[in-house]
Design a protein around this motif. Sequence first.
Motif, PDB file in Angstrom:
ATOM      1  N   ASN A  60       0.385  -1.456  -0.366  1.00  0.00           N
ATOM      2  CA  ASN A  60       0.008  -0.049   0.088  1.00  0.00           C
ATOM      3  C   ASN A  60       0.444   0.748  -0.042  1.00  0.00           C
ATOM      4  O   ASN A  60      -0.219   2.609   0.231  1.00  0.00           O
ATOM      5  CB  ASN A  60      -0.756   0.174   1.207  1.00  0.00           C
ATOM      6  N   GLU A  61       1.763   0.940  -0.469  1.00  0.00           N
ATOM      7  CA  GLU A  61       2.864   2.325  -0.429  1.00  0.00           C
ATOM      8  C   GLU A  61       3.450   2.355  -1.618  1.00  0.00           C
ATOM      9  O   GLU A  61       3.685   1.289  -2.786  1.00  0.00           O
ATOM     10  CB  GLU A  61       4.012   1.569   0.562  1.00  0.00           C
ATOM     11  N   PRO A  62       3.694   4.164  -2.495  1.00  0.00           N
ATOM     12  CA  PRO A  62       3.137   5.465  -1.897  1.00  0.00           C
ATOM     13  C   PRO A  62       1.044   5.464  -1.634  1.00  0.00           C
ATOM     14  O   PRO A  62       1.361   4.236  -2.286  1.00  0.00           O
ATOM     15  CB  PRO A  62       3.358   6.380  -2.592  1.00  0.00           C
ATOM     16  N   THR A  65       0.177   5.355   2.291  1.00  0.00           N
ATOM     17  CA  THR A  65       0.876   4.221   3.579  1.00  0.00           C
ATOM     18  C   THR A  65       0.008   4.248   4.686  1.00  0.00           C
ATOM     19  O   THR A  65       0.771   3.813   5.914  1.00  0.00           O
ATOM     20  CB  THR A  65       2.381   5.547   3.542  1.00  0.00           C
ATOM     21  N   GLY A  69       2.378   0.427   4.509  1.00  0.00           N
ATOM     22  CA  GLY A  69       3.751   0.491   4.479  1.00  0.00           C
ATOM     23  C   GLY A  69       4.975  -0.430   3.882  1.00  0.00           C
ATOM     24  O   GLY A  69       5.050  -0.642   5.205  1.00  0.00           O
ATOM     25  N   ALA A  92      -2.127   0.886  -3.427  1.00  0.00           N
ATOM     26  CA  ALA A  92      -1.070   2.166  -3.267  1.00  0.00           C
ATOM     27  C   ALA A  92      -1.385   2.830  -4.410  1.00  0.00           C
ATOM     28  O   ALA A  92      -2.504   2.927  -5.742  1.00  0.00           O
ATOM     29  CB  ALA A  92       0.436   1.560  -4.289  1.00  0.00           C
ATOM     30  N   LYS A 105       7.213   3.559  -7.075  1.00  0.00           N
ATOM     31  CA  LYS A 105       6.787   2.522  -6.386  1.00  0.00           C
ATOM     32  C   LYS A 105       8.299   2.377  -5.596  1.00  0.00           C
ATOM     33  O   LYS A 105       8.477   2.312  -4.708  1.00  0.00           O
ATOM     34  CB  LYS A 105       6.097   1.823  -6.748  1.00  0.00           C
ATOM     35  N   SER A 108       9.641   5.329  -3.172  1.00  0.00           N
ATOM     36  CA  SER A 108       8.994   4.589  -1.695  1.00  0.00           C
ATOM     37  C   SER A 108       9.549   3.440  -1.186  1.00  0.00           C
ATOM     38  O   SER A 108       9.002   3.763   0.120  1.00  0.00           O
ATOM     39  CB  SER A 108       7.503   4.321  -2.438  1.00  0.00           C
TER      40      SER A 108
END
Length: 441
Positions: A60-62, A65, A69, A92, A105, A108
């Motif tokens: 789930n990042e960026p 987050t 994260g 994300a 990505k 991040s």
Amino acid sequence: MQERILYSQNVWVDGKLQPATVHIQNGTISNIHFNKRDTAEDFGDLVIMPGVIDVHVHVNEPGRTEWEGFETATQAAAAGGTTTIIDMPLNASPVTTTLAAFEDKLASTQGKMNINVGFYAGLVPGNATHLEAMLQAGVVGVKCFLTHSGIDEFPNVTEKDLDEAMPIIAKYKVPLLAHCELYDTEVDCGFNENPTSYQHYLASRPKQWENDAIALMIRKCREHNCPVHIVHVASAEALAQIEAAKKEGLPITAETCTQYIYFNAESIPDASCIYKCAPPIREKANNDQLKQAFSTGVLDFLTTDHSPAPPSIKEMESGNLKKAWGGIAGIQFLLSGSWTAMKETLTLEQFIPLVTAKPAAFCKAKKKGTIAVGFDADLVIWNPNDSEIIREEGVFFRYKISPYIGQNLSGIVAETIVNGETVYQNKFIKNKNKGQWLLQK
């Protein structure tokens, strides 16, 4: 880097557990002896095996987050004996459907990779022309949904989209991963009137949705000779067609997740959204067939589909399964949860490849998943015979929202080694940022 020498009576080498001494130098396995060396650290009868590889994770990042994260997700993975994950293209924001988004990505992850991380591209309607650039940049596969993903910016594909994309993916010999549920209309089962009832939620996503979607993907695999991977198989009714496709020689693989073999619908309480995922966790008789499918090779390996969310989105207070985010947080429990579920069905020797060599082969991680000279020193040292009740304070992912909390799981991780460095040891993160990108170029 100083040499490290490990000995155990149970080292996973050459497809069996046996006494061995493993030498680690400069992040790789430099030597193996089939006896004990005087200078070795002696781990007794603890199992030393390749680090676990989880090829189905949502970090789930960026962009989202606050849901998880890379910092927390990779710590939790390490605490569970996992040394490599492959991150999904959605949840994300932006979703990984263009090269620019993929570069976002990668950026991040900087300073937050406590284990190794690889990545998938996303296939959505209209982005087939973007696939080639992401494949050349090193994604290890492409993910699509055949039903709504839960994220509006990651819409599901149609057969037309598949026909456009699969020849491109086939050229690169990487898999197209498909979330297989297919439906025209909602099932009229009373779920709207009973939004906290797990049985009504289960009835709202029937096995037929999975069966039909898997049939479609097998047909498309045959047409385009494109490798296809069925993620999180939950319907045991679909196993026969997967088996037939494999016997036909089609390039098809399939996984299920820890939650589909550890939990059973009969024992899931109402208004408990920690169990909500899609496809849903089904009945015990169904799930026992999923377990058996590993011994026949119909299912290839295990994953978590780690998909965390904050308490408000998970509807922890309301218990409303209709509104709750569908996803289970389980990245820390691939090894212990799956072993606990499978230990009555498979021997440890049969189980180990399902979380090491087989997922390594799937994502073409050529130096991982095996203890051999020249391979990466990604290792987990653990006790499969010991058990512990999972408590919130021992959970490393961001929100302590998981059906595994409170469960008594067999398999306690003593140490996790990533690229020759101890990342997790005896309940603590010892070293950070020891992971590397796993790019398929």
